[in-house]
Design a protein around this motif. Structure first.
Motif, PDB file in Angstrom:
ATOM      1  N   MET A   3      -9.047   5.296  -2.205  1.00  0.00           N
ATOM      2  CA  MET A   3      -8.609   6.614  -2.686  1.00  0.00           C
ATOM      3  C   MET A   3      -7.092   6.749  -2.596  1.00  0.00           C
ATOM      4  SD  MET A   3     -11.581   9.095  -1.174  1.00  0.00           S
ATOM      5  CE  MET A   3     -11.105  10.550  -2.114  1.00  0.00           C
ATOM      6  N   ILE A   4      -6.517   6.259  -1.494  1.00  0.00           N
ATOM      7  CA  ILE A   4      -5.063   6.337  -1.323  1.00  0.00           C
ATOM      8  C   ILE A   4      -4.367   5.451  -2.354  1.00  0.00           C
ATOM      9  CG2 ILE A   4      -3.142   5.821   0.230  1.00  0.00           C
ATOM     10  CD1 ILE A   4      -5.075   6.580   2.565  1.00  0.00           C
ATOM     11  N   ARG A   5      -4.866   4.231  -2.534  1.00  0.00           N
ATOM     12  CA  ARG A   5      -4.250   3.303  -3.503  1.00  0.00           C
ATOM     13  C   ARG A   5      -4.383   3.817  -4.941  1.00  0.00           C
ATOM     14  NH1 ARG A   5      -2.888  -1.856  -1.549  1.00  0.00           N
ATOM     15  NH2 ARG A   5      -3.689  -2.228   0.542  1.00  0.00           N
ATOM     16  N   ALA A   6      -5.452   4.517  -5.245  1.00  0.00           N
ATOM     17  CA  ALA A   6      -5.627   5.063  -6.591  1.00  0.00           C
ATOM     18  C   ALA A   6      -4.562   6.122  -6.886  1.00  0.00           C
ATOM     19  CB  ALA A   6      -7.021   5.661  -6.750  1.00  0.00           C
ATOM     20  N   ALA A   7      -4.208   6.909  -5.881  1.00  0.00           N
ATOM     21  CA  ALA A   7      -3.224   7.984  -6.066  1.00  0.00           C
ATOM     22  C   ALA A   7      -1.786   7.506  -5.876  1.00  0.00           C
ATOM     23  CB  ALA A   7      -3.521   9.124  -5.094  1.00  0.00           C
ATOM     24  N   ILE A   8      -1.617   6.466  -5.040  1.00  0.00           N
ATOM     25  CA  ILE A   8      -0.278   5.933  -4.743  1.00  0.00           C
ATOM     26  C   ILE A   8      -0.357   4.421  -4.938  1.00  0.00           C
ATOM     27  CG2 ILE A   8       1.599   5.874  -3.052  1.00  0.00           C
ATOM     28  CD1 ILE A   8       0.115   8.204  -1.587  1.00  0.00           C
ATOM     29  N   PRO A   9      -0.289   3.958  -6.183  1.00  0.00           N
ATOM     30  CA  PRO A   9      -0.569   2.555  -6.510  1.00  0.00           C
ATOM     31  C   PRO A   9       0.288   1.514  -5.790  1.00  0.00           C
ATOM     32  CG  PRO A   9      -0.496   3.884  -8.503  1.00  0.00           C
ATOM     33  CD  PRO A   9      -0.031   4.755  -7.376  1.00  0.00           C
ATOM     34  N   ASP A  10       1.539   1.861  -5.445  1.00  0.00           N
ATOM     35  CA  ASP A  10       2.393   0.869  -4.787  1.00  0.00           C
ATOM     36  C   ASP A  10       2.228   0.863  -3.266  1.00  0.00           C
ATOM     37  OD1 ASP A  10       3.699   3.337  -4.300  1.00  0.00           O
ATOM     38  OD2 ASP A  10       5.634   2.320  -4.124  1.00  0.00           O
ATOM     39  N   ALA A  11       1.319   1.645  -2.738  1.00  0.00           N
ATOM     40  CA  ALA A  11       1.174   1.808  -1.294  1.00  0.00           C
ATOM     41  C   ALA A  11       0.594   0.571  -0.614  1.00  0.00           C
ATOM     42  CB  ALA A  11       0.286   3.008  -0.982  1.00  0.00           C
ATOM     43  N   GLN A  12       1.150   0.295   0.546  1.00  0.00           N
ATOM     44  CA  GLN A  12       0.551  -0.658   1.481  1.00  0.00           C
ATOM     45  C   GLN A  12      -0.235   0.212   2.456  1.00  0.00           C
ATOM     46  OE1 GLN A  12       3.826  -2.681   3.293  1.00  0.00           O
ATOM     47  NE2 GLN A  12       4.598  -3.476   1.364  1.00  0.00           N
ATOM     48  N   VAL A  13      -1.518  -0.036   2.581  1.00  0.00           N
ATOM     49  CA  VAL A  13      -2.385   0.837   3.372  1.00  0.00           C
ATOM     50  C   VAL A  13      -3.083   0.026   4.457  1.00  0.00           C
ATOM     51  CG1 VAL A  13      -4.303   2.469   3.299  1.00  0.00           C
ATOM     52  CG2 VAL A  13      -2.793   2.257   1.318  1.00  0.00           C
TER      53      VAL A  13
END
Length: 76
Positions: free
Chosen positions: A11-21
């Motif tokens: 869900m986080i990567r879908a909203a913030i595509p460049d994120a390292q999670v």
């Protein structure tokens, strides 16, 4: 039913595509997580604004399906 760590990450990567999670299950119960989210798109934003973006990415799941999330945000 609790959320799985990979679902939170997706869900986080879908909203913030460049994120390292990085997601950590703090209690082993699938209900209490820590998340570290690093994104270049956070640059210039306050910590509050960064965290707001992550919470928005999780939709209405906070406080319901996702009981607790210890959140750390940063820029690379």
């Amino acid at each position: 039913m609790p959320m799985a760590a990979d679902e939170i990450e997706a869900m986080i990567r879908a909203a913030i595509p460049d994120a390292q999670v990085e997601i950590t299950d703090l209690a082993g119960d699938g209900d209490h997580y820590a998340a570290r989210v690093v994104s270049e798109s956070f640059r210039g934003q306050t910590r509050v604004a960064q965290q707001r973006r992550v919470y928005e990415a999780l939709g209405g799941n906070m406080g319901g399906v996702l009981h607790a999330l210890q959140l750390t945000t940063a820029t690379p």
